[in-house]
Write an enzyme that holds these catalytic residues in place. Structure first.
Site, PDB file in Angstrom:
ATOM      1  N   THR A   1     -11.792  30.159 -56.905  1.00 17.51           N
ATOM      2  CA  THR A   1     -13.170  30.365 -57.408  1.00 17.51           C
ATOM      3  C   THR A   1     -13.288  30.420 -58.876  1.00 17.51           C
ATOM      4  OG1 THR A   1     -13.705  32.536 -56.935  1.00 17.51           O
ATOM      5  CG2 THR A   1     -13.838  31.031 -55.108  1.00 17.51           C
ATOM      6  N   CYS A   2     -14.307  30.095 -59.375  1.00 19.00           N
ATOM      7  CA  CYS A   2     -14.591  30.628 -60.808  1.00 19.00           C
ATOM      8  C   CYS A   2     -15.709  31.633 -60.846  1.00 19.00           C
ATOM      9  CB  CYS A   2     -15.264  29.336 -61.504  1.00 19.00           C
ATOM     10  SG  CYS A   2     -16.656  28.752 -61.074  1.00 19.00           S
ATOM     11  N   SER A   3     -15.325  32.610 -59.751  1.00 20.86           N
ATOM     12  CA  SER A   3     -16.158  33.811 -59.759  1.00 20.86           C
ATOM     13  C   SER A   3     -15.439  35.053 -59.684  1.00 20.86           C
ATOM     14  CB  SER A   3     -16.847  33.872 -58.380  1.00 20.86           C
ATOM     15  OG  SER A   3     -17.456  34.890 -58.007  1.00 20.86           O
TER      16      SER A   3
ATOM     17  N   GLY B   1     -13.608  33.914 -65.848  1.00 22.89           N
ATOM     18  CA  GLY B   1     -13.248  34.645 -64.593  1.00 22.89           C
ATOM     19  C   GLY B   1     -13.052  33.523 -63.543  1.00 22.89           C
TER      20      GLY B   1
END
Length: 70
Positions: A5-7, A55
């Site tokens: 994820t880009c979380s 992130g």
């Protein structure tokens, strides 16, 4: 299988993978052997600014028995 994820939010990353592994006992985490980012309970996390990146979260949950998830 790779989960990315880009979380940076735990509920979208480690918490989700904990639930997945609890729901699928025939799966287990394959540790990511790397020297980048931070090691988490499950997977690795890159926080914004680390390594000049945004992130990201990476995990590698894999079936034990060869079962493929759909």
């Amino acid at each position: 299988m790779v989960y990315v994820t880009c979380s940076i939010f735990p509920e979208e990353n480690t918490q989700l993978l904990h639930r997945f592994l609890a729901d699928y006992p025939d799966a287990q985490e394959e540790k990511i052997q790397a020297d980048w980012g931070l090691s988490c309970d499950i997977g690795r996390q890159i926080l914004p600014g680390m390594h000049n990146m945004d992130g990201f979260y990476f995990a590698n949950p894999n079936p034990i028995t060869g079962f493929y998830y759909t």
